[in-house]
Enzyme design. Structure first.
Site, PDB file in Angstrom:
ATOM      1  N   ASP A  73       0.406  -1.198  -0.323  1.00  0.00           N
ATOM      2  CA  ASP A  73       0.501   0.431  -0.113  1.00  0.00           C
ATOM      3  C   ASP A  73       1.125   1.162   0.022  1.00  0.00           C
ATOM      4  O   ASP A  73       1.813   0.838  -0.087  1.00  0.00           O
ATOM      5  CB  ASP A  73      -0.806   0.721   1.311  1.00  0.00           C
ATOM      6  CG  ASP A  73      -2.136   0.883   1.150  1.00  0.00           C
ATOM      7  OD1 ASP A  73      -2.566   1.576   0.326  1.00  0.00           O
ATOM      8  OD2 ASP A  73      -2.754   1.052   1.987  1.00  0.00           O
ATOM      9  N   ASP A 124      -0.035   5.649   1.394  1.00  0.00           N
ATOM     10  CA  ASP A 124      -0.021   5.966   2.426  1.00  0.00           C
ATOM     11  C   ASP A 124      -0.372   5.340   4.109  1.00  0.00           C
ATOM     12  O   ASP A 124      -1.227   4.134   3.738  1.00  0.00           O
ATOM     13  CB  ASP A 124      -1.391   7.004   1.848  1.00  0.00           C
ATOM     14  CG  ASP A 124      -1.771   7.874   0.864  1.00  0.00           C
ATOM     15  OD1 ASP A 124      -0.410   8.087   0.540  1.00  0.00           O
ATOM     16  OD2 ASP A 124      -2.719   8.104   0.731  1.00  0.00           O
TER      17      ASP A 124
END
Length: 192
Positions: A7, A9
């Site tokens: 991922d 953020d």
């Protein structure tokens, strides 16, 4: 080929409640870029899968997203690290698309593009929806206790995944991207 999906953020950079909408707002998490460098040195190709609903919501445009990613690539390169590709969903939640996590579309795209079965592609991220999407695609899942999941470090620690509601079975918990990289690099190499 060893491929890993991260991922963005809250995993690689600090997350914000109001979206990372400009290069000035993108700030690497301590040790994250170095963790990617260690993974690369260990033979892992790293790709990102990220929801970017700020585009669909009109909060920023593709030029801003490209500028954010250009800054990220420069920071990674300065740390001796590389991300091979970025797969992102630009849709708002109400669009009900197949690529917005927790749907598995981004992970299916990654597996197809790189020609690797999802069962051989670990995924790691700090958001429950990231690991849920990975699990739905058939990937091994790892939840990082940073960003949105940072509170879990205090509540359950890395030893009791069963206490995390909605966590896919078999998901392993790690303090952060550095701890996950250490764990992954310590795993025995599969031979054919």
């Amino acid at each position: 080929m060893k491929l890993l999906i991260l991922d963005r953020d809250g995993t690689l950079n600090r997350s914000r409640d109001d979206h990372v909408a400009s290069p000035d707002e993108w700030e690497a998490l301590p040790g994250a870029l170095e963790a990617v460098a260690r993974l690369n040195q260990g033979g892992w190709r790293v790709v990102l899968a990220t929801n970017q609903s700020g585009i669909g919501r009109g909060l920023f445009d593709m030029a801003s997203l490209n500028a954010i990613h250009a800054k990220m690539h420069r920071a990674l390169a300065a740390a001796g690290a590389r991300v091979e590709a970025i797969f992102f969903c630009p849709h708002a939640p109400e669009d009900a698309c197949h690529c917005r996590k927790p749907e598995p579309g981004l992970f299916e795209q990654v597996a197809e593009r790189f020609g690797i079965p999802p069962a051989e592609v670990p995924v790691a991220g700090n958001a429950l929806r990231h690991v849920q999407a990975g699990a739905a695609a058939g990937c091994p899942t790892h939840l990082l206790l940073t960003g949105k999941s940072g509170h879990l470090r205090r509540e359950v620690g890395v030893s009791d995944a069963a206490l995390v509601p909605g966590l896919p079975p078999g998901t392993q918990l790690h303090d952060d991207l550095g701890a996950f990289a250490d764990w992954l690099l310590a795993q025995p190499v599969a031979t054919s």
